[in-house]
Motif scaffolding. Structure first.
Motif, PDB file in Angstrom:
ATOM      1  N   THR A 154       0.812  -1.224   0.000  1.00  0.00           N
ATOM      2  CA  THR A 154       0.000   0.000   0.000  1.00  0.00           C
ATOM      3  C   THR A 154       0.847   1.277   0.000  1.00  0.00           C
ATOM      4  O   THR A 154       0.318   2.362  -0.233  1.00  0.00           O
ATOM      5  N   MET A 155       2.129   1.159   0.258  1.00  0.00           N
ATOM      6  CA  MET A 155       2.963   2.370   0.341  1.00  0.00           C
ATOM      7  C   MET A 155       3.778   2.617  -0.929  1.00  0.00           C
ATOM      8  O   MET A 155       4.461   3.635  -1.043  1.00  0.00           O
ATOM      9  N   GLY A 156       3.675   1.707  -1.886  1.00  0.00           N
ATOM     10  CA  GLY A 156       4.488   1.842  -3.100  1.00  0.00           C
ATOM     11  C   GLY A 156       4.048   2.965  -4.016  1.00  0.00           C
ATOM     12  O   GLY A 156       4.832   3.442  -4.845  1.00  0.00           O
ATOM     13  N   ASP A 157       2.795   3.399  -3.891  1.00  0.00           N
ATOM     14  CA  ASP A 157       2.273   4.385  -4.849  1.00  0.00           C
ATOM     15  C   ASP A 157       2.232   5.803  -4.276  1.00  0.00           C
ATOM     16  O   ASP A 157       1.566   6.678  -4.825  1.00  0.00           O
ATOM     17  N   VAL A 158       2.951   6.040  -3.174  1.00  0.00           N
ATOM     18  CA  VAL A 158       2.828   7.342  -2.497  1.00  0.00           C
ATOM     19  C   VAL A 158       3.681   8.421  -3.180  1.00  0.00           C
ATOM     20  O   VAL A 158       4.846   8.204  -3.491  1.00  0.00           O
ATOM     21  N   SER A 159       3.064   9.560  -3.430  1.00  0.00           N
ATOM     22  CA  SER A 159       3.822  10.710  -3.950  1.00  0.00           C
ATOM     23  C   SER A 159       3.695  11.878  -2.962  1.00  0.00           C
ATOM     24  O   SER A 159       2.771  11.920  -2.150  1.00  0.00           O
ATOM     25  N   VAL A 160       4.664  12.807  -3.053  1.00  0.00           N
ATOM     26  CA  VAL A 160       4.759  13.905  -2.082  1.00  0.00           C
ATOM     27  C   VAL A 160       4.407  15.231  -2.755  1.00  0.00           C
ATOM     28  O   VAL A 160       4.931  15.541  -3.833  1.00  0.00           O
ATOM     29  N   HIS A 161       3.523  16.017  -2.134  1.00  0.00           N
ATOM     30  CA  HIS A 161       3.065  17.283  -2.728  1.00  0.00           C
ATOM     31  C   HIS A 161       2.986  18.383  -1.665  1.00  0.00           C
ATOM     32  O   HIS A 161       3.060  18.100  -0.464  1.00  0.00           O
ATOM     33  N   ALA A 162       2.790  19.600  -2.149  1.00  0.00           N
ATOM     34  CA  ALA A 162       2.545  20.716  -1.227  1.00  0.00           C
ATOM     35  C   ALA A 162       1.135  20.589  -0.657  1.00  0.00           C
ATOM     36  O   ALA A 162       0.239  20.046  -1.314  1.00  0.00           O
ATOM     37  N   ILE A 163       0.960  21.081   0.548  1.00  0.00           N
ATOM     38  CA  ILE A 163      -0.354  20.978   1.205  1.00  0.00           C
ATOM     39  C   ILE A 163      -1.342  21.911   0.497  1.00  0.00           C
ATOM     40  O   ILE A 163      -1.021  23.071   0.227  1.00  0.00           O
ATOM     41  N   PRO A 164      -2.549  21.414   0.163  1.00  0.00           N
ATOM     42  CA  PRO A 164      -3.551  22.288  -0.469  1.00  0.00           C
ATOM     43  C   PRO A 164      -3.777  23.553   0.372  1.00  0.00           C
ATOM     44  O   PRO A 164      -3.780  23.494   1.602  1.00  0.00           O
ATOM     45  N   TYR A 165      -3.961  24.682  -0.313  1.00  0.00           N
ATOM     46  CA  TYR A 165      -4.110  25.954   0.392  1.00  0.00           C
ATOM     47  C   TYR A 165      -5.303  26.721  -0.189  1.00  0.00           C
ATOM     48  O   TYR A 165      -5.760  26.427  -1.293  1.00  0.00           O
ATOM     49  N   PRO A 166      -5.790  27.715   0.545  1.00  0.00           N
ATOM     50  CA  PRO A 166      -6.955  28.467   0.047  1.00  0.00           C
ATOM     51  C   PRO A 166      -6.561  29.360  -1.126  1.00  0.00           C
ATOM     52  O   PRO A 166      -5.427  29.860  -1.168  1.00  0.00           O
ATOM     53  N   GLU A 167      -7.477  29.574  -2.032  1.00  0.00           N
ATOM     54  CA  GLU A 167      -7.150  30.372  -3.219  1.00  0.00           C
ATOM     55  C   GLU A 167      -6.790  31.804  -2.867  1.00  0.00           C
ATOM     56  O   GLU A 167      -6.001  32.445  -3.567  1.00  0.00           O
ATOM     57  N   ASP A 168      -7.362  32.308  -1.791  1.00  0.00           N
ATOM     58  CA  ASP A 168      -7.015  33.672  -1.378  1.00  0.00           C
ATOM     59  C   ASP A 168      -5.888  33.679  -0.342  1.00  0.00           C
ATOM     60  O   ASP A 168      -5.641  34.681   0.317  1.00  0.00           O
ATOM     61  N   GLY A 169      -5.209  32.529  -0.201  1.00  0.00           N
ATOM     62  CA  GLY A 169      -4.120  32.436   0.773  1.00  0.00           C
ATOM     63  C   GLY A 169      -2.800  32.107   0.111  1.00  0.00           C
ATOM     64  O   GLY A 169      -2.573  32.461  -1.053  1.00  0.00           O
ATOM     65  N   GLU A 170      -1.938  31.459   0.853  1.00  0.00           N
ATOM     66  CA  GLU A 170      -0.607  31.142   0.329  1.00  0.00           C
ATOM     67  C   GLU A 170      -0.173  29.767   0.835  1.00  0.00           C
ATOM     68  O   GLU A 170      -0.647  29.318   1.892  1.00  0.00           O
TER      69      GLU A 170
END
Lengths: 422, 280
Positions: free
Chosen positions: A288-304
């Motif tokens: 179950t851990m073979g398909d993990v990718s790393v991304h930035a945390i989703p943020y609000p459109e009016d935020g950063e």
């Protein structure tokens, strides 16, 4: 005869009771008391133990290393500070910086930092996390940020792409769960990880839980500024919307990190904001851990974009009888050699990294890292958990939770003496 | 329905309820043992199972060999047995005074003070006790733990033994006195032998309280060599990961001595608890 026997028994009992008694060694300037919190037998301990031994031998010191959990270290430090019996060098947490600086037990290692040859390899945000009241009080022995981990296979199976904003997350709703049976978005509703998560979402909206005031004190200003209150309300609204949209498991409201990490590692949750320690699960959960990718945390459109920067400080105690040597030992933990050996995938030094996604993918987010303000956090983090529980468990309005939290934080700041004007 | 069939139905219902209660009570222990015998990949499986595909003793070996648990068990045994013995000696004497001289003002005051002391949570006394231990030079020694554990169990032990003394008629002591026995001789030769079940019961209480104590175990000692078993178990729970196999194996090891002692002494324990419960 029997009387004698009784007397002998009484003396024996007393002797047994006091037999193991001996005063603690304490203040030998050639002995450094070191408290750590590594998991015994794991790679960090295996790498560091010989390095500590070699350093001690080379410098003519005896290092008495003892291992405790972070909670135990926290309580021991409080008791030891009251009893005037502190160790010399301690593994700390960012949450302790404000609290222990306030009670005056941390040594100012600013000069040592300035002279430290690896200091230029440390980012400003990490140095800021080691600094309180203008003084550097620790060396960063372990540094991580949170990232948004995604099970690519589960998202592909659902026809969903990796979300970048809060709206993207909410738009997915229950699509992933309907297609795969796994919840889409992970959420920590309780325990130590919950305030860290909430702190990130607040930071993405440009909010701080406690802002430094001109007099050097701290205050939460949401209730004084309608614009900030609206933003704080929107953060709590995001949590409520996550629940309502079906993106998260409703039970998440009471989940701590033990459950949430496990749910992600086993694929019960498709995406989750967490740390690179989950890389360790590739060994126990390879399917179950073979398909993990790393991304930035989703943020609000009016935020950063923002993430939680957890840079753990190596404290030197101000009353150490071997202050110079203790400072040098603390510095060693943050050095390139020791970091490469024991913290290669979670180092504050830009030169120490590995090729794995668990190192590089997280390091790329360091620039967006935000750390807790240097105030006593014990009561504040509990208040943050209570505020979220108001929304997720008691059904109270996001605005009420935001207003309550603002007041509660200010009360906590007053109680701890961190408040502006106190 | 005949009396016989009614009795049979009642027996069946009783046993079913008892069986359910037993399952409810034993489940956490069973789960702990099963988890201790599982390899990491089975503990961390998506769907937990009672069955073990590849049972292993690795967790126990790791706990006992790599993590020095034999040392921690020894430490816990030393402090628990010493605290148990010390508190028994004190409580036996104090309980006798409480029982036989309950009208004395000093006894009543002490009794009240002991009762009040039971209402103060240990954590509130943490810092004062730490300073006391430091002033006594007992930090980082068995002495600090023994003293703390003894202090905390003495009040309830004294109350329990006082209650047991109450159930022994004073005429027994008067008879011994007529035969020329001193007060101490009467206590040791006549009264205490009759109280063995109560003493075992109180001893078990003192031992288990000391064995299970967690907070003082890591506050008063700072070296691995003196660590007791309960704080040691917590080391399997890291800041971000939990070694469930090690945690469960260590928990099984921690429970075993208490379970074995209780198994052999449970009949004394029950009768000890009952002594003084019914006065005739």
């Amino acid at each position: 005869m029997r009387k004698k026997l009784i007397i002998v028994a009484a003396i024996g009992t007393t002797a047994l009771a006091l037999g193991g008694c001996s005063a603690s060694g304490g203040e030998d300037p050639d002995t450094i008391e070191l408290w750590t919190s590594w998991t015994e037998g794991e790679s960090t301990a295996v790498a560091l133990e010989p390095l500590i031994e070699a350093w001690a031998e080379e410098n003519g010191y005896t290092v008495n290393q003892s291992n405790f959990t972070y909670d135990q270290i926290h309580e021991k430090l409080i008791a030891s500070a009251a009893g005037g019996n502190l160790p010399d060098v301690v593994w700390g947490l960012p949450e302790y910086v404000g609290e222990f600086q306030k009670i005056g037990v941390l040594a100012d290692v600013s000069d040592a930092w300035e002279a430290w040859e690896d200091a230029s390899l440390v980012s400003d945000s990490v140095k800021a996390a080691m600094t309180t009241g203008g003084a550097v009080v620790g060396f960063p022995y372990e540094t991580t940020v949170r990232a948004y981990l995604v099970h690519d296979d589960l998202l592909a199976e659902s026809g969903v792409s990796v979300p970048e904003t809060w709206d993207d997350v909410l738009a997915v709703g229950s699509t992933v769960e309907d297609a795969t049976g796994s919840s889409f978005y992970g959420l920590t509703g309780a325990g130590v990880r919950q305030p860290q998560e909430l702190f990130v979402y607040l930071a993405q909206k440009g909010l701080s839980i406690a802002e430094e005031q001109p007099d050097g004190g701290y205050a939460n200003t949401w209730n004084d500024d309608p614009e900030q209150l609206v933003k704080a309300t929107e953060v709590f609204q995001f949590y409520a919307d996550l629940m309502d949209s079906g993106a998260v498991n409703p039970n998440s409201a009471t989940y701590g990190w033990e459950e949430t990490d496990d749910n992600f590692a086993t694929g019960l949750t498709a995406t989750f904001v967490t740390g690179n320690w989950l890389g360790e699960r590739e060994a126990s959960n390879p399917e179950t851990m073979g398909d993990v990718s790393v991304h930035a945390i989703p943020y609000p459109e009016d935020g950063e974009p923002a993430t939680y920067l957890e840079s753990k400080p190596m404290f030197v105690m101000a009353n150490s009888e071997s202050l110079e040597a203790s400072t040098e030992l603390a510095e060693q933990f943050a050095s390139e050699e020791w970091q490469s050996a024991a913290f290669a995938d979670r180092s504050a030094l830009s030169s120490v990294t590995t090729d794995s996604k668990w190192s590089k993918g997280f390091a790329e987010l360091l620039d967006t890292g935000v750390a807790y303000p240097p105030v006593s956090l014990g009561e504040i983090t509990q208040d943050m958990q209570d505020a979220l529980a108001m929304v997720l468990q008691d059904g109270e309005s996001p605005e009420a939770a935001a207003m309550w939290l603002s007041d509660a934080i200010n009360e906590a700041l007053e109680a701890s003496g961190d408040a502006s004007g106190s | 329905m005949s009396i016989a069939s009614r009795r049979r139905t009642s027996t069946v219902i009783t046993y079913v309820l008892l069986a359910l209660l037993a399952v409810y009570t034993l489940f956490p222990f069973l789960w702990m043992v099963m988890s201790a015998l599982k390899p990491a990949n089975e503990i961390r499986a998506r769907t937990p199972s009672f069955l073990i595909a590849a049972p292993t003793l690795d967790n126990f070996v790791r706990v006992l060999v790599q993590h020095d648990f034999l040392v921690y068990i020894r430490n816990s045994l030393v402090v628990s047995l010493a605290a148990c013995a010390l508190s028994l000696v004190i409580s036996l004497l104090a309980g006798y005074v409480f029982s036989r001289n309950y009208r004395m003002k000093a006894v009543q005051t002490t009794n009240f003070a002991m009762l009040v002391s039971q209402m103060i949570p240990g954590v509130l006394l943490l810092v004062p006790l730490y300073i006391t231990m430091r002033n006594l030079g007992l930090l980082d020694s068995y002495g600090a733990l023994i003293l703390a554990y003894t202090t905390f169990v003495i009040p309830l032990s004294t109350f329990m033994l006082s209650s047991a003394y109450d159930s022994i008629p004073t005429s027994l002591e008067e008879a011994a006195e007529i035969d020329g026995a001193s007060r101490l001789r009467t206590l040791t030769s006549v009264v205490i032998p009759v109280m063995v079940p109560s003493i075992v019961s109180v001893g078990l209480y003192a031992f288990i309280t000391a064995w299970n104590e967690f907070m003082f175990g890591y506050i008063f000692t700072s070296t691995d060599a003196l660590r007791t078993i309960t704080p040691a178990i917590m080391l399997f729970k890291g800041a971000n990961t939990v070694d469930w196999g090690g945690l469960m194996a260590a928990s099984v090891i921690a429970v075993l001595p208490v379970a074995i002692i209780f198994l052999f002494l449970q009949r004394y324990f029950i009768s000890g608890l009952m002594s003084g419960a019914v006065k005739g």
